[in-house]
Design an enzyme around this catalytic site. Structure first.
Site, PDB file in Angstrom:
ATOM      1  N   HIS A 555      -6.407  -3.198   4.833  1.00  0.00           N
ATOM      2  CA  HIS A 555      -6.013  -2.194   3.847  1.00  0.00           C
ATOM      3  C   HIS A 555      -7.125  -1.147   3.704  1.00  0.00           C
ATOM      4  O   HIS A 555      -6.870   0.065   3.755  1.00  0.00           O
ATOM      5  CB  HIS A 555      -5.758  -2.876   2.497  1.00  0.00           C
ATOM      6  CG  HIS A 555      -5.408  -1.932   1.390  1.00  0.00           C
ATOM      7  ND1 HIS A 555      -4.125  -1.747   0.947  1.00  0.00           N
ATOM      8  CD2 HIS A 555      -6.181  -1.130   0.617  1.00  0.00           C
ATOM      9  CE1 HIS A 555      -4.108  -0.864  -0.036  1.00  0.00           C
ATOM     10  NE2 HIS A 555      -5.348  -0.485  -0.263  1.00  0.00           N
ATOM     11  N   GLU A 556      -8.348  -1.617   3.551  1.00  0.00           N
ATOM     12  CA  GLU A 556      -9.474  -0.692   3.410  1.00  0.00           C
ATOM     13  C   GLU A 556      -9.701   0.095   4.701  1.00  0.00           C
ATOM     14  O   GLU A 556     -10.114   1.263   4.664  1.00  0.00           O
ATOM     15  CB  GLU A 556     -10.738  -1.451   3.017  1.00  0.00           C
ATOM     16  CG  GLU A 556     -10.646  -2.233   1.715  1.00  0.00           C
ATOM     17  CD  GLU A 556     -10.285  -1.373   0.525  1.00  0.00           C
ATOM     18  OE1 GLU A 556     -10.519  -0.148   0.559  1.00  0.00           O
ATOM     19  OE2 GLU A 556      -9.749  -1.914  -0.457  1.00  0.00           O
ATOM     20  N   HIS A 559      -7.754   3.266   4.658  1.00  0.00           N
ATOM     21  CA  HIS A 559      -8.432   4.342   3.929  1.00  0.00           C
ATOM     22  C   HIS A 559      -9.537   4.963   4.787  1.00  0.00           C
ATOM     23  O   HIS A 559      -9.684   6.193   4.850  1.00  0.00           O
ATOM     24  CB  HIS A 559      -9.051   3.803   2.643  1.00  0.00           C
ATOM     25  CG  HIS A 559      -8.075   3.536   1.554  1.00  0.00           C
ATOM     26  ND1 HIS A 559      -7.185   4.470   1.092  1.00  0.00           N
ATOM     27  CD2 HIS A 559      -7.853   2.416   0.805  1.00  0.00           C
ATOM     28  CE1 HIS A 559      -6.461   3.958   0.114  1.00  0.00           C
ATOM     29  NE2 HIS A 559      -6.845   2.710  -0.073  1.00  0.00           N
ATOM     30  N   GLU A 584      -2.293   6.106  -0.550  1.00  0.00           N
ATOM     31  CA  GLU A 584      -2.240   4.669  -0.269  1.00  0.00           C
ATOM     32  C   GLU A 584      -1.313   4.350   0.903  1.00  0.00           C
ATOM     33  O   GLU A 584      -1.267   3.210   1.372  1.00  0.00           O
ATOM     34  CB  GLU A 584      -1.766   3.902  -1.500  1.00  0.00           C
ATOM     35  CG  GLU A 584      -2.785   3.815  -2.622  1.00  0.00           C
ATOM     36  CD  GLU A 584      -4.024   3.019  -2.245  1.00  0.00           C
ATOM     37  OE1 GLU A 584      -3.895   2.026  -1.498  1.00  0.00           O
ATOM     38  OE2 GLU A 584      -5.119   3.394  -2.682  1.00  0.00           O
TER      39      GLU A 584
END
Length: 750
Positions: A555-556, A559, A584
């Site tokens: 998930h990170e 980003h 997101e």
């Protein structure tokens, strides 16, 4: 300078070791969201010749030396990099020196704009209008280059001296930012562009940055009569201080230690493991003591909540964790009041209305409709899930066990997933198959196959690191592409230590942008700050992870790639500096890889044998993905409703604790009176009025995955489209247009 920064279990290594889990979502994500202002802090965010890099070959680490470009200072001369590879940041006192230099450079740029405005040359030609935008963006870049580094430092540096220096620099520049946001000269120079004859001829990115800056100025009241602006600036100053206080209390004020009966804890976490990670009290350290000290840290508390069969212990842990930060209740009350005061001073009915003006959702009414739609979609399944959990509790604790309590949810959902799917259960299912190194190898495969990018590990210099010799080391990677060249630097600070931000977050240290009057591109520098399970003595230096920790890490990564692969002209639109309810989308998309059978075969290799995870374990893992998904969605709806309500038109009419309790009751989500989970809800600062964005963007991410990657998750064709049509543009294009380009059709939250 609004910087939109861009928000699990150790598999058992020995028969007696249970997982040390960090669950409950990515509550630090994104760490770096701040209220959009033309000049505000960003939290989300080189090395000498002959850098040594680390590659992995056959499971072993080999060192090679490669040349790399020197870090350069603002004037372009080669310098020795310091902390985070920032030139001139070599000791704590340098933070204030860099902040002062940034202020001086900004004042020079302000003087240039003032002179141009007085001579009516800010927009007297197409070139002059563009120059005005670049000057404004240059002011933003000067401030962000220091304040973003200060935010990462004060959140993650192991040294209290460094954190204190970063705090001072952050406060110093925050005051200056307030001055910039109230600078009528900057605003009037900008309006000559947006209202001028050459605006229509500008590129889409130039138009978007101009209008974004103007809207952000006006949200801070720059267009109000002069006598009202001082009051607005004063309120904004209060808000900034309260936001910092709330986050600081979470970071350093919510870690509690307390003694419990040792035998109850040791059924989940062996004493030697716990003692290695939690300082023991005098009582628990006494020879023959039956007590052991535990803490409210996520990786410990969540392990006990998920794996302890003792309901009394689970309740005790839950109550301690969710009453650990009472000081933030008053801080939150103040924040709610000041945000509402600001909104009404600016002519809005609520802070939520003000916040949502430039988001995809546009208004609180649209957010409410979306949440209602999501609630209807999961209502029936949620009731079925709760009935199943209640039945399981009665079977385990007896027919008089009562309803499902908040501290029961992790245990019984985990137990039923393990029973039905093998997820999170016995060590022989997934235990030992997921490690940090396996995940990093998976990242290299992912960026290589999707984008043609090489992710090369480099050795950190002593000057640029912010950990301690005793902690598990920070790692550094350079990303590069054959045609695009070097793309930027990625730091990974993955494991917990004292004084460090307690969740998972993406920090932008330096945004990318095209340098004015130069062919040089300012390359992004980003850091992923996580608190994944540390290595344990019985497995050497290997860091075993749960599958959910892998999900957090990827998930990170989404980003980070959004920041690193962005190639915008203006840093104000770089990477994750896009609409909050859109950014997101990449992070949720990259989560999908840890649920894909093909990709799980890459990262699911046993730490000691090298054996690939079995097809049966993969099938069970994937089957568990949607188990109790309705419960998760219902809980997210409650959090999103809470966020909307406390910052809505009725702000302050009821205590935040009463609102939180009432919403749990309305949606039948378990709640424990006397607790205040929301006092540790960092998103109320970073995502205030925007927490719905997690669910909103999940819809888009799921659409992209299904349309583009489900059949071939490593498709270079679809990967290149994702990069060139979406990631590359950051906030420089309309999110709906980018989604349509990737999908080949219009997207919709429906």
């Amino acid at each position: 300078i609004s910087k939109m920064a861009s928000r699990r279990s150790v598999a058992a290594a020995a028969p007696s070791i249970r997982s040390m889990i960090i669950t409950g979502g990515r509550s630090g994500l994104p760490r770096n969201f701040h209220t959009a202002r033309p000049f505000t802090s960003t939290t989300h965010r080189r090395h000498s010749n002959g850098v040594t890099t680390t590659n992995h070959i056959g499971g072993k680490r080999t060192i090679q030396t490669i040349p790399s470009s020197n870090t350069r200072n603002a004037k372009g001369s080669a310098t020795v990099p310091g902390l985070f590879s920032i030139a001139g940041l070599n000791q704590p006192a340098d933070f204030l020196s860099l902040a002062s230099a940034a202020l001086s450079n900004c004042n020079d740029l302000r003087s240039q704009l003032s002179s141009a405005l007085n001579s009516e040359t800010t927009a007297n030609s197409a070139a002059a209008a563009v120059d005005t935008l670049h000057t404004l963006d240059g002011i933003s870049n000067e401030v962000c280059s220091v304040i973003d580094a200060a935010e990462l430092c004060r959140s993650a540096h192991a040294s209290a001296e460094w954190r204190e220096a970063a705090d001072k620099a952050f406060a110093f520049l925050s005051d200056y930012i307030a001055e910039l946001n109230g600078d009528d000269t900057l605003y009037r120079a900008l309006v000559t562009v947006t209202a001028g004859p050459y605006f229509a001829e500008m590129s889409e990115e130039e138009q978007r940055v101009a209008m974004l800056l103007q809207h952000e100025f006006e949200r801070d009241g720059i267009h109000l009569p002069a006598e009202k602006r001082g009051s607005v600036r004063e309120v904004i100053g209060h808000i900034t201080a309260l936001e910092g206080m709330f986050n600081q209390n979470i970071t350093v004020g919510s870690r509690k230690f307390f003694d419990v009966d040792a035998h109850r804890v040791e059924a989940v976490i062996p004493r030697n493991v716990l003692v290695d990670h939690v300082p023991q009290s005098e009582e628990s350290s006494r020879f023959g003591s039956t007590k052991i000290t535990v803490s409210t840290e996520n990786h410990i508390a969540n392990s006990l909540l998920k794996y302890s069969a003792d309901p009394a212990l689970r309740k005790e842990i839950y109550m301690e964790v969710n009453t650990a930060c009472p000081q933030n209740l008053d801080v939150l009350d103040g924040l709610v009041a000041q945000r509402h005061k600001l909104a009404t001073m600016l002519g809005f009915s609520s802070y939520a209305e003000r916040f949502l003006l430039d988001k995809m959702a546009k208004s609180p009414e649209n957010v409410s409709s979306f949440l209602t739609q999501m609630g209807k979609g999961c209502e029936r399944q949620y009731k079925a899930d709760m009935e199943l959990l209640t039945l399981a509790k009665k079977q385990v604790e007896g027919v008089d066990a009562g309803p499902i309590e908040a501290w029961d949810v992790p245990f019984y959902t985990g137990a039923l997933k393990a029973k039905n799917n093998g997820e999170g259960g016995d060590a022989n299912e997934v235990g030992g198959y997921f490690t940090v190194d396996n995940c990093l190898e998976g990242m290299k495969i992912l960026v290589r196959d999707l984008f043609g990018i090489q992710m090369i590990e480099q050795e950190l210099t002593a000057e640029e690191r912010w950990d301690t010799p005793e902690s598990q080391p920070i790692r550094k990677f350079q990303l590069s592409h054959e045609e695009e060249g070097s793309l930027g630097i990625l730091y990974l600070d993955l494991h917990p230590r004292e004084g460090k931000y307690a969740h998972a977050a993406h920090f932008t240290v330096q945004c990318g942008c095209q340098m004015r009057n130069s062919s040089e591109y300012q390359q992004p520098i980003v850091a992923l700050v996580c608190n994944l399970s540390p290595a344990y003595a019985n497995v050497g230096s290997t860091c075993l992870l749960s599958h959910s920790e892998c999900e957090t890490l990827y998930h990170e990564l989404g980003h980070a790639l959004h920041s690193l692969l962005s190639r915008t002209v203006f840093q104000h639109l770089s990477g994750t500096r896009a609409a909050m309810d859109f950014i997101e989308t990449p992070s949720h998309l990259f989560e999908s890889y840890v649920w894909d059978p093909t990709f799980l075969n890459f990262i699911g290799k046993h730490y000691s044998t090298g054996e690939h995870i079995s097809e049966r374990a993969v099938a069970s893992l994937i089957a568990s993905r949607n188990a109790f998904r309705a419960l998760e969605v219902q809980t997210q709806i409650v959090y999103s409703r809470f966020d909307q309500e406390i910052f809505g038109p009725r702000a302050g009419q009821a205590s935040t604790t009463d609102v939180f309790a009432r919403l749990h009751k309305e949606y039948a989500v378990p709640y424990s009176p006397g607790t205040h989970w929301h006092s540790r809800f960092g998103h109320l600062v970073t995502y205030g009025s925007g927490y719905y964005g997690y669910l909103w963007s999940q819809v888009f991410a799921a659409d992209i995955w299904k349309k583009c990657f489900s059949a071939n998750p490593l498709s270079s064709t679809e990967g290149n489209k994702l990069w060139k049509e979406l990631l590359r543009h950051g906030g420089a294009k309309d999110p709906n247009a980018m989604l349509s380009s990737v999908l080949g059709r219009e997207s919709s939250v429906d």
